[in-house]
Design a protein around this motif. Structure first.
Motif, short mmCIF file in Angstrom:
data_model
loop_
_atom_site.label_atom_id
_atom_site.label_comp_id
_atom_site.label_asym_id
_atom_site.label_seq_id
_atom_site.Cartn_x
_atom_site.Cartn_y
_atom_site.Cartn_z
N THR A 12 36.95 47.25 42.02
CA THR A 12 35.57 46.86 42.34
C THR A 12 35.40 45.36 42.51
N GLY A 13 36.35 44.56 42.04
CA GLY A 13 36.26 43.11 42.16
C GLY A 13 35.26 42.50 41.20
N THR A 14 35.02 43.17 40.09
CA THR A 14 34.06 42.68 39.11
C THR A 14 34.76 41.79 38.09
N CYS A 15 33.96 41.09 37.31
CA CYS A 15 34.47 40.21 36.26
C CYS A 15 35.41 41.01 35.34
N PRO A 16 36.60 40.50 35.08
CA PRO A 16 37.54 41.26 34.24
C PRO A 16 37.13 41.36 32.78
N VAL A 17 36.23 40.50 32.34
CA VAL A 17 35.84 40.50 30.93
C VAL A 17 34.65 41.42 30.68
N ASN A 28 31.01 41.26 51.67
CA ASN A 28 31.70 41.55 52.92
C ASN A 28 33.02 40.78 52.96
N MET A 29 34.12 41.47 52.72
CA MET A 29 35.42 40.80 52.70
C MET A 29 35.94 40.49 54.10
N TYR A 30 35.31 41.04 55.13
CA TYR A 30 35.75 40.78 56.51
C TYR A 30 35.05 39.58 57.13
N ASN A 31 34.33 38.79 56.35
CA ASN A 31 33.77 37.53 56.80
C ASN A 31 34.84 36.47 56.52
N PRO A 32 35.52 35.94 57.55
CA PRO A 32 36.66 35.06 57.33
C PRO A 32 36.37 33.83 56.47
N LYS A 33 35.16 33.31 56.56
CA LYS A 33 34.83 32.11 55.78
C LYS A 33 34.58 32.42 54.32
N THR A 35 35.97 35.32 52.57
CA THR A 35 36.90 36.29 51.99
C THR A 35 37.39 35.84 50.62
N GLN A 36 37.74 34.56 50.49
CA GLN A 36 38.30 34.06 49.24
C GLN A 36 37.29 33.31 48.38
N GLU A 37 36.07 33.18 48.85
CA GLU A 37 35.06 32.41 48.13
C GLU A 37 34.60 33.14 46.87
N MET A 38 34.78 32.49 45.73
CA MET A 38 34.45 33.12 44.45
C MET A 38 33.41 32.29 43.70
N HIS A 39 32.71 32.96 42.79
CA HIS A 39 31.83 32.24 41.88
C HIS A 39 32.70 31.43 40.93
N GLU A 40 32.15 30.33 40.43
CA GLU A 40 32.88 29.50 39.46
C GLU A 40 32.99 30.24 38.11
N ARG A 41 31.87 30.84 37.69
CA ARG A 41 31.81 31.55 36.41
C ARG A 41 31.00 32.83 36.57
N CYS A 42 31.19 33.73 35.64
CA CYS A 42 30.39 34.95 35.60
C CYS A 42 29.02 34.60 35.02
N SER A 43 27.97 35.01 35.66
CA SER A 43 26.62 34.69 35.17
C SER A 43 26.24 35.53 33.96
N HIS A 44 26.96 36.61 33.71
CA HIS A 44 26.64 37.47 32.57
C HIS A 44 27.35 37.03 31.29
N CYS A 45 28.66 36.82 31.36
CA CYS A 45 29.43 36.48 30.15
C CYS A 45 30.00 35.07 30.16
N LEU A 101 44.41 42.71 55.89
CA LEU A 101 44.62 41.41 55.27
C LEU A 101 43.53 41.01 54.28
N PRO A 102 42.24 41.12 54.62
CA PRO A 102 41.22 40.77 53.62
C PRO A 102 41.27 41.66 52.37
N VAL A 103 41.60 42.91 52.56
CA VAL A 103 41.71 43.83 51.42
C VAL A 103 42.89 43.41 50.54
N ILE A 104 44.01 43.07 51.17
CA ILE A 104 45.19 42.64 50.42
C ILE A 104 44.90 41.35 49.65
N ILE A 105 44.21 40.42 50.27
CA ILE A 105 43.89 39.15 49.62
C ILE A 105 43.04 39.39 48.37
#
Length: 125
Positions: A12-17, A28-33, A35-45, A101-105
């Motif tokens: 699911t790509g959710t926070c591991p904690v 949308n992982m098929y947006n090339p710009k 695909t790899q953009e992540m949040h800095e921190r989880c807003s919940h934990c 490729l986006p799924v693999i990444i």
């Protein structure tokens, strides 16, 4: 049903904690710009996703394994189920690898971070 397991977080790509929020800024992982953009921190934990600088370089090793597994699965399906010729099998593998490729990444990043972090029931609530 699977919440609280590493498989849930990986697929699911959710926070591991806490597994309450997506690690990625765009669903949308098929947006090339994005695909790899992540949040800095989880807003919940408040879990920090990048444990150290260049943390996700290790995910490249995982992506190699995921890519090989996907190519082998494509070969088996193309060869034994659809009974395609060698050239068509090659084109099928290339198409699946490019489209996947986006799924693999994302899958490799999810696997990599779940090797170092575990679900915490207290932080999830």
């Amino acid at each position: 049903m699977l919440k609280g397991t590493k498989l849930y977080s990986i697929f699911t790509g959710t926070c591991p904690v806490c597994q309450n929020e997506s690690m990625y800024t765009s669903p949308n992982m098929y947006n090339p710009k994005k695909t790899q953009e992540m949040h800095e921190r989880c807003s919940h934990c408040d879990t920090k996703y990048k444990i150290e600088p260049s943390f996700f370089y290790g995910a490249m090793y995982v992506s190699y394994g995921v890519g090989v597994a996907l190519a082998i699965a494509t070969f088996v399906i193309s060869n034994y189920i659809f009974k395609l010729g060698r050239l068509n099998i090659f084109f099928a593998i290339m198409a699946i690898m490019i489209l996947g490729l986006p799924v693999i990444i994302r899958l490799s990043r999810n696997i990599w971070i779940n090797l170092f972090m575990s679900y915490d029931k207290e932080k999830a609530e």
